[in-house]
Design an enzyme around this catalytic site. Structure first.
Site, mmCIF file in Angstrom:
data_model
loop_
_atom_site.group_PDB
_atom_site.id
_atom_site.type_symbol
_atom_site.label_atom_id
_atom_site.label_comp_id
_atom_site.label_asym_id
_atom_site.label_seq_id
_atom_site.Cartn_x
_atom_site.Cartn_y
_atom_site.Cartn_z
ATOM 1 N N HIS A 198 -4.058 -3.172 4.587
ATOM 2 C CA HIS A 198 -4.281 -1.775 4.985
ATOM 3 C C HIS A 198 -5.424 -1.659 5.986
ATOM 4 O O HIS A 198 -5.444 -0.755 6.810
ATOM 5 C CB HIS A 198 -4.505 -0.904 3.756
ATOM 6 C CG HIS A 198 -3.231 -0.673 3.009
ATOM 7 N ND1 HIS A 198 -2.886 -1.379 1.899
ATOM 8 C CD2 HIS A 198 -2.191 0.150 3.283
ATOM 9 C CE1 HIS A 198 -1.698 -0.988 1.481
ATOM 10 N NE2 HIS A 198 -1.243 -0.059 2.300
ATOM 11 N N GLU A 440 10.223 -1.470 -1.852
ATOM 12 C CA GLU A 440 9.193 -2.428 -1.459
ATOM 13 C C GLU A 440 8.905 -3.462 -2.543
ATOM 14 O O GLU A 440 8.109 -4.366 -2.348
ATOM 15 C CB GLU A 440 7.904 -1.697 -1.054
ATOM 16 C CG GLU A 440 7.364 -0.712 -2.064
ATOM 17 C CD GLU A 440 6.142 0.059 -1.562
ATOM 18 O OE1 GLU A 440 5.556 -0.316 -0.548
ATOM 19 O OE2 GLU A 440 5.778 1.041 -2.226
ATOM 20 N N ASP A 464 4.843 -4.471 1.627
ATOM 21 C CA ASP A 464 4.810 -4.894 0.224
ATOM 22 C C ASP A 464 6.025 -5.725 -0.142
ATOM 23 O O ASP A 464 5.941 -6.571 -1.031
ATOM 24 C CB ASP A 464 4.692 -3.668 -0.688
ATOM 25 C CG ASP A 464 3.253 -3.199 -0.759
ATOM 26 O OD1 ASP A 464 2.378 -4.060 -0.951
ATOM 27 O OD2 ASP A 464 3.001 -1.999 -0.588
ATOM 28 N N CYS A 511 9.672 1.864 7.163
ATOM 29 C CA CYS A 511 8.332 2.316 7.553
ATOM 30 C C CYS A 511 7.281 1.222 7.468
ATOM 31 O O CYS A 511 6.105 1.467 7.669
ATOM 32 C CB CYS A 511 7.910 3.525 6.728
ATOM 33 S SG CYS A 511 7.678 3.136 4.998
HETATM 34 C C1 PEP Z 1 4.826 -0.968 2.989
HETATM 35 O O1 PEP Z 1 4.505 -1.502 1.919
HETATM 36 O O2 PEP Z 1 5.553 -1.520 3.840
HETATM 37 C C2 PEP Z 1 4.335 0.380 3.327
HETATM 38 C C3 PEP Z 1 4.776 1.027 4.372
HETATM 39 O O3 PEP Z 1 3.390 0.921 2.539
HETATM 40 P P1 PEP Z 1 1.855 0.472 2.511
HETATM 41 O O4 PEP Z 1 1.590 -0.379 3.722
HETATM 42 O O5 PEP Z 1 1.052 1.706 2.504
HETATM 43 O O6 PEP Z 1 1.750 -0.290 1.237
HETATM 44 MG MG MG Z 2 3.658 -0.359 0.342
#
Ligand code: PEP
Ligand code: MG
Length: 589
Positions: A198, A440, A464, A511
């Site tokens: 993140h 995910e 994830d 996403c």
């Molecule tokens: C993901 O896991 O791909 C996602 C979009 O969520 P985050 O990166 O916030 O875990």
């Molecule tokens: Mg995620």
């Protein structure tokens, strides 16, 4: 690590976000609180240790009182929590016991405080009552505040840095990174951190170069050293010689020119060479990012990571506070849609006030929807704010980290409770909005057809999905070399999710960061995906790739790619087949 005669040091790390910056190092020590045990302390020292402890308590308490004074008196429940903390500073269980432990066990104040607070925590955790368990947050916060005074460690305040510098840190949490002020910070480097962590996602949104996973490199950097951060190739250069400096200044100018060229075309729609229209939306973490969403020509927000609003605070936000923030975004984006994802905290997104229990394996623990289901009140507060803002715009609701059907059924029951409360309170709201789940976790892929019976759309979270299916902690630089979106296992999971959504007639969007890399676009479009949401900074380069792409060729490529058995073969194939249209400029070449 490569050291030249001139003293220039070159260190390889992981690309956190592309681009190049040159500037002075500013070291931020976030190694945390290093507590040592001193035992036995002499009889003469015992009263001094007790005194030190009492002074730390009184300073922390004074600070806390100032925070309460500065707050809005309408904060209701949250204000009550802070007032409870005032009492806890002198609570027998924490205060009394720590003094007793110093004197009975003849140990230093820090060690005694840690011992006592751990004992209190484990006692609370054994109580079979979620409300009482949650009280452990209060103990943790209060003891952390006292501890900070005892060891002289203050929270780093990145938002207070007022020089044009490059931040050098052992580690930066996503919450730290989100405080970065663009006009002051040129870039950052960290020893820790992995691909698609993140922290790297925040750096990409801010469009500042970063290199992560440098091992112990930050130890060889001093304040005011000249640094070159090449985020595109994941390289750090400390005290560059004249030639290197000259070379990188030219590369930096070339990269900026290249990026500006892409951005100029970004308002154009994402239509492939053979006329297929694709939907490109943006991921955001903070309200301030919405302007970039429009600038880069996104057609909506496909993922709003709401947890950052919580991480930046020291207490849970109220329903009205959340509504106010959501409204800013929704009204700005209207009539385009905004997909609001419910709280996805824990894992690598922690803040002491949010964390109820110390988990050995936080990524596999009480993260995301699991936290929300265990903390119904917090969840209901957020759902109510989302339903209220849905009266003002085009909103979709997204639930993270679903791993079984039972969870989505429980979520729906809590959604109903939130709706009933809103009705009872006579508030304006819209509870009839599309509901989606993140796919995910590998189990969600396997049961995608069952999940599809309960929801209106899927959103594939590859960040994830890679972490959980390949057992790679996405924040761990030691295993970052294995973290590859083009692994055949990941491609098969995406295909399975796509097939399940198609069979059940529900919408599908991707996403995860995978969608933001032009290299992955032929395979994703070739599989049939049409909706993507990504870091807004990636939109211009992905649009460029899409406009040069032929979907018929992409479909044929996928047939071949799905028969290949390792990442190397797949990436070699894509590089060869699409060498004429792959935009390499992002790599700084
Ligand atoms: C993901 O896991 O791909 C996602 C979009 O969520 P985050 O990166 O916030 O875990
Ligand atoms: Mg995620």
């Amino acid at each position: 690590m490569n050291i030249s005669k001139s003293g220039q040091i070159i260190i390889k790390g992981i690309s956190g976000s592309p681009g190049i910056c040159i500037g002075k190092a500013y070291i931020v020590d976030r190694e945390g609180v290093n507590i040592t045990k001193r035992y036995p302390v002499s009889d003469a020292m015992v009263p001094k240790e007790i005194d030190r402890f009492k002074q730390a308590v009184s300073k922390a308490k004074n600070d806390h009182a100032k925070v309460i004074e500065s707050l809005d008196k309408d904060l209701g429940e949250n204000l009550n929590i802070l007032e409870t903390h005032m009492v806890l500073f002198k609570d027998k269980m924490l205060y009394g016991k720590t003094i007793e432990t110093i004197s009975n066990e003849k140990i230093n104040a820090e060690w005694a405080l840690r011992k006592v607070s751990r004992k209190v925590k484990s006692m609370f955790q054994q109580i079979d009552d979620i409300y009482l368990q949650a009280r452990v947050i209060d103990i943790v916060q209060v003891s952390d505040k006292i501890m900070a005074y005892l060891v002289g460690a203050q929270d780093i305040k990145i938002s207070d840095i007022n020089k044009r510098v490059i931040i050098v840190a052992h580690d930066l949490s996503p919450a730290d990174a989100s405080q970065i002020q663009l006009e002051r910070i040129k870039g950052f480097i960290t020893d820790r951190g992995g691909k698609d962590s993140h922290t790297s996602i925040i750096a990409k949104s801010l469009r500042i170069p970063s290199v992560l996973g440098l091992g112990f490199a930050t130890a060889s950097v001093k304040n005011d050293d000249i640094l070159i951060v090449d985020g595109s190739s994941g390289t750090l250069i400390v005290n560059p010689d004249e030639d290197t400096l000259f070379d990188y200044e030219a590369r930096m100018a070339k990269f900026e020119e290249y990026r500006a060229g892409l951005e100029r075309d970004s308002h154009l729609p994402a239509i492939t060479k053979d006329g297929i229209f694709l939907n490109l939306m943006a991921n955001i973490e903070l309200v301030e990012e919405v302007v970039a969403v429009k600038d880069y020509g996104a057609i909506g927000i496909g993922l709003f990571r709401t947890e950052f609003l919580y991480l930046d605070l020291k207490r849970f936000p109220t329903e009205d506070e959340l509504l106010c923030k959501y409204k800013e975004i929704v009204e700005f984006m209207s009539p385009q849609s905004v997909t609001i994802r419910t709280l996805d905290i824990n894992g690598d997104k922690v803040n002491p006030y949010l964390t109820t229990i110390e988990e050995i394996n936080p990524a596999l623990g009480l993260r995301a929807v699991r936290f929300c289901l265990a903390n119904e009140e917090i969840f209901i507060t957020q759902l109510k704010a989302i339903f209220r803002v849905a009266a003002f715009g085009n909103i979709k609701l997204l639930i993270p980290m679903i791993s079984c059907v039972e969870e989505i059924i429980q979520v729906k029951q809590i959604m109903n409770k939130a709706i009933l409360e809103l009705e009872h309170e006579d508030k304006i709201f819209n509870g009839d909005i599309p509901l989606g789940v993140m796919i995910e976790v590998p189990s969600a892929v396997m049961i995608a057809e069952h999940l599809a019976d309960h929801v209106d759309f899927f959103s594939i979270g590859t960040n994830d999905m890679i972490q959980y299916s390949m057992a790679i902690d996405r924040s761990n630089s030691l295993v970052a070399h294995l973290y590859k979106a083009l692994n055949p296992a990941i491609l098969k999971m995406i295909k399975m999710t796509y097939d399940a959504a198609k069979k059940k007639g529900i919408d599908l969007v991707m996403c995860g960061e995978m969608a933001g890399d032009p290299m992955n676009i032929p395979v994703l479009v070739g599989m049939g995906l049409t909706d993507f949401s990504m870091n807004s900074a990636s939109i211009p380069v992905v649009k460029r790739m899409i406009r040069d792409l032929d979907t018929k060729k992409a479909r044929k490529s996928v047939e071949k790619i799905m028969s290949l058995n390792c990442v190397q073969e797949i990436s070699d194939f894509i590089l060869e087949e699409y060498k004429d249209i792959l935009p390499f400029g992002e790599k700084g070449e």
